[in-house]
Write a protein that holds these residues in place. Sequence first.
Motif, short mmCIF file in Angstrom:
data_model
loop_
_atom_site.label_atom_id
_atom_site.label_comp_id
_atom_site.label_asym_id
_atom_site.label_seq_id
_atom_site.Cartn_x
_atom_site.Cartn_y
_atom_site.Cartn_z
N ALA A 227 26.32 76.17 -6.81
CA ALA A 227 25.16 76.06 -5.92
C ALA A 227 24.01 76.94 -6.41
N GLU A 228 24.35 78.15 -6.81
CA GLU A 228 23.30 79.07 -7.29
C GLU A 228 22.60 78.50 -8.53
N GLN A 229 23.40 77.96 -9.45
CA GLN A 229 22.81 77.40 -10.68
C GLN A 229 21.90 76.22 -10.35
N VAL A 230 22.36 75.36 -9.46
CA VAL A 230 21.59 74.15 -9.13
C VAL A 230 20.28 74.54 -8.44
N ILE A 231 20.38 75.46 -7.48
CA ILE A 231 19.17 75.85 -6.72
C ILE A 231 18.18 76.58 -7.62
N LEU A 232 18.68 77.53 -8.40
CA LEU A 232 17.78 78.27 -9.30
C LEU A 232 17.18 77.34 -10.35
N GLY A 233 17.99 76.37 -10.81
CA GLY A 233 17.47 75.41 -11.78
C GLY A 233 16.31 74.62 -11.20
N PHE A 234 16.45 74.20 -9.97
CA PHE A 234 15.38 73.44 -9.32
C PHE A 234 14.13 74.32 -9.11
N LEU A 235 14.36 75.54 -8.64
CA LEU A 235 13.22 76.44 -8.38
C LEU A 235 12.50 76.78 -9.68
N GLN A 330 21.70 68.08 -8.71
CA GLN A 330 22.01 68.13 -10.15
C GLN A 330 21.30 66.99 -10.88
N ALA A 331 21.31 65.81 -10.25
CA ALA A 331 20.62 64.67 -10.86
C ALA A 331 19.10 64.88 -10.88
N VAL A 332 18.58 65.49 -9.83
CA VAL A 332 17.14 65.81 -9.79
C VAL A 332 16.80 66.75 -10.94
N ASN A 333 17.62 67.78 -11.12
CA ASN A 333 17.35 68.75 -12.19
C ASN A 333 17.39 68.08 -13.56
N GLU A 334 18.35 67.17 -13.74
CA GLU A 334 18.42 66.47 -15.04
C GLU A 334 17.14 65.66 -15.29
N LEU A 335 16.66 65.00 -14.24
CA LEU A 335 15.41 64.23 -14.39
C LEU A 335 14.22 65.16 -14.67
N LEU A 336 14.20 66.30 -13.99
CA LEU A 336 13.09 67.25 -14.20
C LEU A 336 13.13 67.83 -15.61
N ASN A 337 14.35 67.92 -16.17
CA ASN A 337 14.49 68.42 -17.55
C ASN A 337 13.89 67.43 -18.56
N GLY A 338 13.77 66.20 -18.10
CA GLY A 338 13.18 65.18 -18.96
C GLY A 338 14.17 64.68 -19.97
N GLU B 258 19.48 57.03 -7.95
CA GLU B 258 18.33 56.38 -7.31
C GLU B 258 17.64 57.35 -6.33
N ILE B 259 18.46 58.09 -5.58
CA ILE B 259 17.89 59.08 -4.66
C ILE B 259 17.16 60.15 -5.45
N ALA B 260 17.79 60.61 -6.53
CA ALA B 260 17.18 61.67 -7.33
C ALA B 260 15.83 61.21 -7.89
N ARG B 261 15.77 59.98 -8.35
CA ARG B 261 14.52 59.45 -8.92
C ARG B 261 13.43 59.42 -7.84
N GLU B 262 13.83 58.98 -6.64
CA GLU B 262 12.85 58.91 -5.55
C GLU B 262 12.32 60.30 -5.19
N ILE B 263 13.22 61.27 -5.18
CA ILE B 263 12.79 62.64 -4.85
C ILE B 263 11.86 63.19 -5.93
N VAL B 264 12.19 62.96 -7.18
CA VAL B 264 11.34 63.45 -8.28
C VAL B 264 9.96 62.79 -8.21
N ASP B 265 9.95 61.50 -7.95
CA ASP B 265 8.66 60.80 -7.83
C ASP B 265 7.83 61.38 -6.67
N TRP B 266 8.52 61.65 -5.57
CA TRP B 266 7.82 62.21 -4.40
C TRP B 266 7.27 63.61 -4.71
N LEU B 267 8.09 64.41 -5.39
CA LEU B 267 7.64 65.77 -5.70
C LEU B 267 6.42 65.77 -6.62
N SER B 268 6.37 64.80 -7.50
CA SER B 268 5.28 64.80 -8.48
C SER B 268 4.08 63.99 -8.02
N ALA B 269 4.18 63.37 -6.87
CA ALA B 269 3.06 62.53 -6.39
C ALA B 269 1.88 63.39 -5.96
#
Lengths: 338, 269
Positions: A227-235, A330-338, B258-269
């Motif tokens: 949890a700490e890794q995921v939250i800090l990664g997002f922040l 975790q999936a959000v962080n992966e997407l943010l990593n590009g 799919e949820i993650a993509r929607e959240i990322v899109d929302w954050l960057s909008a």
Amino acid sequence: MSKILFLAHTEADGSLHKAAREALTGAKALAEGLGGEFAVGIIGADVQAAADSIGGCNGAFFGVSGEEFAAPRYASDLAAAEAIAKAAGADIIVAPASYRFSRALPGLAVRLQGRVDTHLSGIEVRDGKPVASRWYYRQRMEGSFTREERPWIVTLDPGCFAPFEGEASVEVQAVDAALPAMRTKVVGIQAPSEDEQTIRPDASVLFVAGAGWTKKQGDGATHVDVAEQVILGFLGRTKASLGSSKSLVDLSGEGQDVISFLTHMHQVGQTGATPRHPKGLATCCHGEEPHVVGWRFINERRAINTDASCGWAQGKCDVLYVADAFEVMQAVNELLNG
Amino acid sequence: MSNEFHIVVCGSIVPDPLQKLEPVQGPGGYALKNEMMLPAVLDPWAGHALYEAANLAKSHPGSKVWLVCLGPKAKLQQVMMNVAQKVPFEIVVADGNASGFTDAFETASVLSRSIEAIPGLDRDRLLLFGGWQSASRGSGAVMQMVGEMLGVTEQFQGVDKLTVGDDGSLEIMERIEGGCYQTSVVDGAPAVLGWATGELPEPPNNPQVGMQNMQKIMPALAQAKPGDVSGSSLSFEAVQVPAQRRETRIVKDTPVDEIAREIVDWLSA
């Protein structure tokens, strides 16, 4: 005729905080609405640069300056505010609700035999009278009110007015403030480094971690380290500000595992903060009323929770994702990593 | 300097936070609907201040703790049945209105007069504790005014930590902007400390402490003097609960990516 005094203090670098310039906008509008005289008072080690930064507001400028007024301290701040208020002869004093003034200015009401109303969300003129508004019962309800007592000291919360813009060189009338015997010495500021700091008032997103991050997961075990890794990664990627629900910070008192970087200062809600951010993402939170009051000033709200009947679903957020926050973030962080 | 403190904690009752609150206008001005029927609790920040006070008194023998409350004594009696079991204290009651719609200055005046009347209170040893805000008015202004009325000019707000030195000096950590702390040192009492959360969890119930406290609380409630907070021109035009209902879109049975993509899109909008 009313005399309106805008009162401010400098920051450590001699500038005025954005919240002070916001309060100046409110004070100036009030003076114009009342057709009153307008004055500015500034407290700090050296107030000239701060005065020049708002010199275009067209008021008489008063200043109390000196090293003894550099650090926030009740006795010296109050002495300075009292001296300026008396020099200006103000009957309404408007100031930002900074921590420094929130500590000192209520005492000014006693010194001047006036009254004080704090944390206003607005002040305007109606039928020739100043009418203030603020929240009650932890942002549950908003009231508008006026009063006859003068001087009337009011502090304005950040985010309620646009910051004043208008530089001009001005002459500041120096005011002497009689200091009492000073028994308090400010010895330091404890501030995490920019990378370590997770409370970011100016962030566009508030990320709130609820107690679910520390509970047993599908495999029957807790995963606080993950949890700490995921939250800090997002922040780290988004520079969002971090908040927590009361239940999470209170877990430390109940002997449970806690997320190491969460403190009581992260708490939002009934007994925590009510920060102002354009967007907020709640994860593993219940979404019940005591917690939701901390979201009063969050414009767009989304939540991730495994319980579709959670309080967030009752019209409190814009979108509720019924899903596992560990997996989603975790999936959000992966997407943010590009 | 002696390290015995006379700690006065100001605090009152607020509606239980789980209750739905609704403002109503009555003959005496605005109040909460069915206010006297709502379950009440000790204000959370006043509670933190009380537990910190008791802990400080315990570690500095000879110290004493008073809890000074402005509120309707019938409701206070109910709340004290629980609070009394937490830590030892004596209570001083001003029987009056604890509503969030009363004037902070009037409240401070009643509290300061109540404190001045405490028998045996040594003002040189006084530590005036309270919450830095309340869950009712939430002005964060009452403690400063009580202190000022009592002539105490060493004041601190948003306190999370107090450390007493061997010489009686007080090192105090106050919350400031941006999640930071300001640390100050004052050479000793008297001082005002408006507590934020502090560092102590809520103490467990101790029936023995409760019985000892209640022996003093019941007479104090019986002897409560009226606390009049009506001497203000404060006049409300309106008080209303905002329309807060949102049209919540519930997304379920949807792939995580799919949820993650929607959240990322929302954050960057």
